[in-house]
Write a protein that holds these residues in place. Structure first.
Motif, PDB file in Angstrom:
ATOM      1  N   UNK A   1      60.405  31.518   1.127  1.00  0.00           N
ATOM      2  CA  UNK A   1      61.795  30.981   1.205  1.00  0.00           C
ATOM      3  C   UNK A   1      62.690  31.669   1.487  1.00  0.00           C
ATOM      4  N   UNK A   2      64.074  31.390   1.723  1.00  0.00           N
ATOM      5  CA  UNK A   2      64.953  32.261   2.572  1.00  0.00           C
ATOM      6  C   UNK A   2      66.287  31.248   2.543  1.00  0.00           C
ATOM      7  N   UNK A   3      67.506  31.985   2.542  1.00  0.00           N
ATOM      8  CA  UNK A   3      68.784  31.347   2.689  1.00  0.00           C
ATOM      9  C   UNK A   3      69.079  31.376   4.226  1.00  0.00           C
ATOM     10  N   UNK A   4      68.042  31.939   5.081  1.00  0.00           N
ATOM     11  CA  UNK A   4      68.352  31.853   6.486  1.00  0.00           C
ATOM     12  C   UNK A   4      67.487  31.105   7.074  1.00  0.00           C
ATOM     13  N   UNK A   5      68.051  30.060   7.634  1.00  0.00           N
ATOM     14  CA  UNK A   5      67.499  28.773   8.052  1.00  0.00           C
ATOM     15  C   UNK A   5      66.512  29.041   9.471  1.00  0.00           C
ATOM     16  N   UNK A   6      67.079  30.195  10.341  1.00  0.00           N
ATOM     17  CA  UNK A   6      66.547  30.793  11.347  1.00  0.00           C
ATOM     18  C   UNK A   6      65.139  31.288  11.141  1.00  0.00           C
ATOM     19  N   UNK A   7      65.121  32.002  10.099  1.00  0.00           N
ATOM     20  CA  UNK A   7      63.877  32.550   9.666  1.00  0.00           C
ATOM     21  C   UNK A   7      62.768  31.878   9.145  1.00  0.00           C
ATOM     22  N   UNK A   8      63.082  30.560   8.693  1.00  0.00           N
ATOM     23  CA  UNK A   8      62.303  29.750   7.984  1.00  0.00           C
ATOM     24  C   UNK A   8      61.626  28.922   9.255  1.00  0.00           C
ATOM     25  N   UNK A   9      62.792  28.714  10.111  1.00  0.00           N
ATOM     26  CA  UNK A   9      62.373  27.637  11.367  1.00  0.00           C
ATOM     27  C   UNK A   9      61.403  28.397  11.987  1.00  0.00           C
ATOM     28  N   UNK A  10      61.492  29.676  12.302  1.00  0.00           N
ATOM     29  CA  UNK A  10      60.519  30.664  13.227  1.00  0.00           C
ATOM     30  C   UNK A  10      59.069  30.682  12.254  1.00  0.00           C
ATOM     31  N   UNK A  11      59.388  30.837  11.088  1.00  0.00           N
ATOM     32  CA  UNK A  11      57.890  30.722  10.033  1.00  0.00           C
ATOM     33  C   UNK A  11      57.175  29.678  10.278  1.00  0.00           C
ATOM     34  N   UNK A  12      57.865  28.378  10.319  1.00  0.00           N
ATOM     35  CA  UNK A  12      57.324  27.084  10.664  1.00  0.00           C
ATOM     36  C   UNK A  12      56.662  27.241  11.781  1.00  0.00           C
ATOM     37  N   UNK A  13      57.152  27.887  12.959  1.00  0.00           N
ATOM     38  CA  UNK A  13      56.658  27.718  14.332  1.00  0.00           C
ATOM     39  C   UNK A  13      55.387  28.579  14.302  1.00  0.00           C
ATOM     40  N   UNK A  14      55.563  29.811  13.960  1.00  0.00           N
ATOM     41  CA  UNK A  14      54.255  30.749  13.897  1.00  0.00           C
ATOM     42  C   UNK A  14      53.135  30.134  13.150  1.00  0.00           C
TER      43      UNK A  14
END
Ligand SMILES: Cc1ncc(COP(=O)(O)O)c(C=O)c1O
Length: 366
Positions: free
Chosen positions: A190-203
């Protein structure tokens, strides 16, 4: 299980989403984020996968250093080595059994003097109690080192009015079978940084580039949670507060029953928050109690009752013996004297009474 899980799993079956991803995964992510009050979350196959992704997202590489609490389960430190980086272990303090903010500050200052800035700090919310984020966040901010909160054991705990999982750049949860709520196996980043979580889903979904065929410009992983397990997670989340209350009842029972025995201390509860009481942990001082921690553990084992020593500190593990450590004597002492008592949510008063009775019978003081 609370009952709702069966219905939600049946709903997932009926919808025919028997796959990683699906509407239950989306709903579980949203409900977790709402509960913790963070904006974004990616449901994953384990807490370990979440930690590994955190390392990748911070672009930590071979020969980088990551500071990590030494008193923890090995998964917190293993993830650092998955990307080839070196863990540097920091001792805990006696007030919280968590990452000692003074030692963290000392280590970051020492690193600054030699021009090496660690790439991240992993703080762990041990046995369901948050680390001292009031201080740790300030220190990490001042030294400009990203903080990762390993909240694998702490869903439902709070620190300074915020929920475990709300601290640092990213936080990690585990829904392994032994945790306060479970999906049998699973985790979340979890994170307040949406870009981080978008990348996490991608990887986590094999890093598929947008194309009709399978196109890959990054190495990917198969780390997503299945729709069926997310259904389990949603049912479990709905009873989390009840689970915390039950675990607290266990703690209070043990406290009433054995805290007056000579040589028994309980894991301290920090004034800045409330734990989720995942496990009740005690220290046994043999000179006062009469026998040592191991004698108590074996007495319980003879009655077919499982208890465990406190985590063995990472800086004393053979696999990490080459790693640097700052401090270490506090966690070594807690390991030597510490015992995690049986703390399951299904324990009855009879069960608690039996455990407390065996501990009392071990006391040879006086
Ligand atoms: C502190 C801590 N971090 C990470 C993990 C890893 O989680 P998982 O078992 O879901 O991979 C666990 C527990 O298993 C844990 O206790």
């Amino acid at each position: 299980m609370s009952g709702l899980e069966e219905q939600l799993v049946a709903d997932a079956f009926r919808s025919n989403w028997i796959a990683p991803l699906g509407p239950m995964v989306d709903a579980f992510e949203n409900e977790m984020c709402e509960y913790i009050d963070v904006e974004h979350g990616a449901a994953l196959s384990s807490g370990t996968a979440a930690l590994h992704l955190a390392m990748l997202l911070l672009e930590i590489k071979a020969s980088d250093e990551v500071l990590c609490a030494t008193l923890t389960f090995s998964a917190s430190a293993n993830a650092i080595t998955y990307v080839g980086a070196q863990p540097v272990f920091i001792d805990c303090d006696r007030k919280t059994w968590n990452l000692d903010p003074d030692l963290l500050e000392e280590e970051l200052a020492a690193c600054g003097e030699t021009g090496r800035r660690p790439k991240a700090v992993i703080a762990v919310d041990l046995y369901g109690q948050c680390a001292d984020y009031g201080r740790i966040e300030e220190i990490c901010g001042r030294f400009e080192v990203p903080l990762i909160e390993d909240a694998a054991e702490a869903l439902g705990a709070t620190c300074n009015g915020r929920k475990a999982g709300a601290f640092g750049k990213m936080a990690v949860f585990s829904f392994n079978g032994n945790k306060i709520i479970t999906t049998s196996g699973g985790g979340m980043l979890v994170s307040s940084d949406g870009e981080m979580i978008r990348k996490a889903r991608f990887l986590a979904t094999q890093a598929r580039d947008p194309a009709p065929h399978y196109e890959h410009s990054h190495v990917g992983y198969n780390y997503r949670m299945s729709n069926i397990l997310a259904a389990l997670g949603r049912g479990q989340l709905s009873v989390l507060d009840k689970r915390v209350a039950t675990r607290r009842r266990n703690y209070e029972y043990y406290k009433d029953a054995i805290s007056e025995l000579p040589g028994i201390e309980f894991m301290p509860i920090a004034s800045y928050g409330s734990p989720n009481y995942w496990l009740t942990d005690i220290l046994i001082t043999p000179e006062e109690f009469g026998v040592d921690r191991e004698a108590v553990r074996l007495a319980l084992e003879r009655e077919n009752i499982e208890s465990r020593p406190i985590w063995k500190p990472m800086h004393t593990q053979p696999v990490f013996k080459h790693c640097r450590a700052r401090g270490g004597s506090v966690s070594e002492d807690l390991f030597k004297r510490g015992l995690c008592l049986p703390s399951g949510s299904q324990m009855t008063y009879n069960d608690l009474e039996r455990v407390a009775g065996i501990i009392k019978s071990c006391c040879k003081a006086g």
